[in-house]
Design an enzyme around this catalytic site. Sequence first.
Site, mmCIF file in Angstrom:
data_model
loop_
_atom_site.group_PDB
_atom_site.id
_atom_site.type_symbol
_atom_site.label_atom_id
_atom_site.label_comp_id
_atom_site.label_asym_id
_atom_site.label_seq_id
_atom_site.Cartn_x
_atom_site.Cartn_y
_atom_site.Cartn_z
ATOM 1 N N ASP A 145 87.370 5.077 55.285
ATOM 2 C CA ASP A 145 86.743 6.064 56.164
ATOM 3 C C ASP A 145 87.725 7.216 56.362
ATOM 4 O O ASP A 145 88.687 7.091 57.123
ATOM 5 C CB ASP A 145 86.390 5.446 57.521
ATOM 6 C CG ASP A 145 85.236 4.454 57.431
ATOM 7 O OD1 ASP A 145 85.066 3.833 56.366
ATOM 8 O OD2 ASP A 145 84.513 4.296 58.434
ATOM 9 N N LYS A 208 79.573 10.204 57.965
ATOM 10 C CA LYS A 208 79.714 9.508 59.250
ATOM 11 C C LYS A 208 79.892 10.532 60.359
ATOM 12 O O LYS A 208 80.573 11.542 60.175
ATOM 13 C CB LYS A 208 80.922 8.569 59.153
ATOM 14 C CG LYS A 208 81.295 7.814 60.415
ATOM 15 C CD LYS A 208 82.488 6.910 60.118
ATOM 16 C CE LYS A 208 83.082 6.298 61.389
ATOM 17 N NZ LYS A 208 84.254 5.443 61.102
ATOM 18 N N LYS A 244 76.219 6.914 58.635
ATOM 19 C CA LYS A 244 76.874 6.036 59.612
ATOM 20 C C LYS A 244 77.100 6.763 60.927
ATOM 21 O O LYS A 244 77.996 7.595 61.031
ATOM 22 C CB LYS A 244 78.220 5.528 59.058
ATOM 23 C CG LYS A 244 78.976 4.612 60.039
ATOM 24 C CD LYS A 244 80.277 4.110 59.442
ATOM 25 C CE LYS A 244 81.091 3.312 60.458
ATOM 26 N NZ LYS A 244 82.368 2.804 59.890
#
Length: 308
Positions: A145, A208, A244
């Site tokens: 991430d 995300k 996400k």
Amino acid sequence: ELGWISKVHVNRPAVVSHAEQIKKWRTVTGNWQAAWLLKAVTCIDLTTLSGDDTPSNVHRLCFKAKHPIREDLLKALDMHDKGITVAAVCVYPVRVTDAVNALKAAGCNIPVASVAAGFPSGQTPLQTKLAEIKLAVEYGAREIDIVISRSLVLSGQWEGLYEEIRRCREACGEAHMKTILATGELGSLDNVYKASMIAMMAGSDFIKTSTGKEVENATFPVGVVMMRAIREFYWQTGNKVGFKPAGGIRTAKEAITWLMLVKEELGVEWLTPELFRLGASSLLEDIEKQIFYHVTGSYALRHDLAMA
């Protein structure tokens, strides 16, 4: 392809109005609710990103990842043999080895995700970001991430943002890459849409919302804009990119609303761990409480459920 974003304008009042309607959607009940909650569990990136993380609390998190819902509750729902686990365990790079070893010892194949690239601020030289990504992969992380440099968005340096994300994608190698946009710090919904597009063009497997460390994290207006970008990118290229939301998602009701929104905007095919994740640390606890109530008809006491 800068032509995709050069004339983008997001109608903020319309998006905010739509988001308010989302909050009023009627939620599901009974067995339908239990089914949606179990689906949410399988999409959770169970996360600990604290300065006081230790091998022991990472080990406990990994055990919870493998056994997210109490076995007797799953048996009551006839779901005990369906292999329900969370989607991934997310930790800092220095704790990746602890997580990999714990999950291996537990005999499960849940992937370990690691934040990297100057998380959470992004205020780190690119070479340091790339080195951190490579180390996390070397330690055993199968998902990375990364976090973008917000300054590149705020100053309109779209080619610079593309190049940074592209190089991070290269550094990830075989690992999946989720690009954190830190939407609460991008200034406008126009920028959220543009940054989403650039991140996908540069090879992100997921986009995300947040690090969870910003003042404003996952919100429905931002979610709508990012999902519309994902849909447009899919129409243009045929490539499906995951979504996400992360940060501030704490209740079972919120989790179901996010699932319903993904189904509404992107379709049922996105409701899998391969294309949808929920970044959360305390959400699982509330989901398990709701399932406990559904099965037993009474509210769980503190000693009834293992800590999430």
